[in-house]
Design a protein around this motif. Structure first.
Motif, PDB file in Angstrom:
ATOM      1  N   PHE A 240       0.829  -1.207   0.000  1.00 57.10           N
ATOM      2  CA  PHE A 240       0.000   0.000   0.000  1.00 57.10           C
ATOM      3  C   PHE A 240       0.867   1.262   0.000  1.00 57.10           C
ATOM      4  O   PHE A 240       0.623   2.193  -0.772  1.00 57.10           O
ATOM      5  N   VAL A 241       1.896   1.294   0.877  1.00 58.66           N
ATOM      6  CA  VAL A 241       2.761   2.481   0.984  1.00 58.66           C
ATOM      7  C   VAL A 241       3.477   2.750  -0.339  1.00 58.66           C
ATOM      8  O   VAL A 241       3.517   3.883  -0.828  1.00 58.66           O
ATOM      9  N   LEU A 242       4.056   1.702  -0.928  1.00 58.71           N
ATOM     10  CA  LEU A 242       4.778   1.858  -2.190  1.00 58.71           C
ATOM     11  C   LEU A 242       3.859   2.351  -3.310  1.00 58.71           C
ATOM     12  O   LEU A 242       4.223   3.239  -4.089  1.00 58.71           O
TER      13      LEU A 242
ATOM     14  N   VAL B 271       0.806   5.953 -14.667  1.00 63.80           N
ATOM     15  CA  VAL B 271       1.331   5.790 -13.304  1.00 63.80           C
ATOM     16  C   VAL B 271       0.223   5.985 -12.276  1.00 63.80           C
ATOM     17  O   VAL B 271       0.135   5.241 -11.284  1.00 63.80           O
ATOM     18  N   PHE B 272      -0.653   6.974 -12.504  1.00 64.63           N
ATOM     19  CA  PHE B 272      -1.748   7.267 -11.574  1.00 64.63           C
ATOM     20  C   PHE B 272      -2.706   6.086 -11.459  1.00 64.63           C
ATOM     21  O   PHE B 272      -3.070   5.671 -10.356  1.00 64.63           O
TER      22      PHE B 272
ATOM     23  N   LEU C 103      -4.791   1.406  -8.552  1.00 67.95           N
ATOM     24  CA  LEU C 103      -5.183  -0.010  -8.514  1.00 67.95           C
ATOM     25  C   LEU C 103      -4.435  -0.758  -7.420  1.00 67.95           C
ATOM     26  O   LEU C 103      -5.011  -1.568  -6.697  1.00 67.95           O
ATOM     27  N   GLY C 104      -3.127  -0.472  -7.303  1.00 70.53           N
ATOM     28  CA  GLY C 104      -2.326  -1.121  -6.271  1.00 70.53           C
ATOM     29  C   GLY C 104      -2.775  -0.745  -4.879  1.00 70.53           C
ATOM     30  O   GLY C 104      -2.871  -1.602  -3.989  1.00 70.53           O
TER      31      GLY C 104
ATOM     32  N   TYR D 137      -3.708  -5.165 -11.471  1.00 67.71           N
ATOM     33  CA  TYR D 137      -2.514  -4.400 -11.101  1.00 67.71           C
ATOM     34  C   TYR D 137      -1.239  -5.138 -11.509  1.00 67.71           C
ATOM     35  O   TYR D 137      -0.362  -4.571 -12.175  1.00 67.71           O
ATOM     36  N   PHE D 138      -1.128  -6.404 -11.109  1.00 69.74           N
ATOM     37  CA  PHE D 138       0.067  -7.177 -11.439  1.00 69.74           C
ATOM     38  C   PHE D 138       0.194  -7.404 -12.950  1.00 69.74           C
ATOM     39  O   PHE D 138       1.308  -7.460 -13.479  1.00 69.74           O
TER      40      PHE D 138
END
Length: 201
Positions: A27-29, A78-79, A84-85, A100-101
């Motif tokens: 989540f942080v990344l 990127v957004f 999604l991530g 996402y993956f």
């Protein structure tokens, strides 16, 4: 049985803790990724809007327009991927995580393909960049071509070089002395004195 049961409970707890830790890191990344995408998108939109104020520029206007479109496209990708991530890691939605993956994998494969293409066409890429550098040298004294002038000055100052192959290349563009970015002290010089001797290519 009691020992086995306690061991099983401990292992389950460890798995839960590891899963939560990985979810938080993910989540942080992706939040950083998402925020960076927003910034890139914002810069692209800002540049695109400001183009309307630069009607007097022609080549530079086109260059800025291309850069703005590139930043907007990159920022959107990127957004969306970052969003999604973030959402996938928070909600643990398998569909979002799979998408996402999949996108990350496609981007990764695309980067590898681009790197291979650039490597195998490095001579063509080098000649293209060299041609653009020559074009900018021809427009260096044009007061409306600030982007070309700033680009050349930055390259020559940082790389400590002058001209394409040698400092006297500037003579082909009616320059009696090299630009100040060719000078070792960054001020005044001649083609033979106080000037970087190596060409930028």
């Amino acid at each position: 049985y009691y020992i086995t049961n306690n061991l099983r409970v401990t292992m389950n707890s460890l798995q839960v803790c590891c899963g939560e830790f990985i979810r938080i890191i993910l989540f942080v990344l992706n939040f950083i990724f998402w925020a960076a995408g927003g910034v890139i998108l914002g810069v692209g939109i800002y540049v695109k809007v400001q183009l309307d104020q630069l009607k007097t520029l022609e080549v530079s206007h086109d260059t800025l327009n291309t850069s703005a479109l590139f930043l907007i496209s990159l920022g959107c990708i990127v957004f969306v991927v970052g969003l999604l991530g973030c959402c996938g890691s928070l909600t643990q939605n398998r569909c979002m995580l799979l998408l996402y993956f999949s996108l990350v994998t496609i981007i990764f494969i695309g980067e590898i393909a681009l790197a291979i293409a650039v490597y195998y066409n490095k001579d063509g890429v080098t000649e293209s960049i060299k041609g653009q550098f020559k074009d900018c040298m021809g427009k260096y004294t044009n007061q409306t071509e600030e982007i070309c002038r700033d680009t050349i000055d930055s390259l020559q100052s940082v790389l400590k070089c002058c001209g394409i192959d040698k400092p006297t290349d500037w003579k082909n563009y009616t320059m009696e002395t090299p630009p100040s970015s060719c000078c070792i002290d960054g001020k005044n010089c001649t083609f033979t004195d106080n000037c970087f001797k190596d060409g930028c290519y």
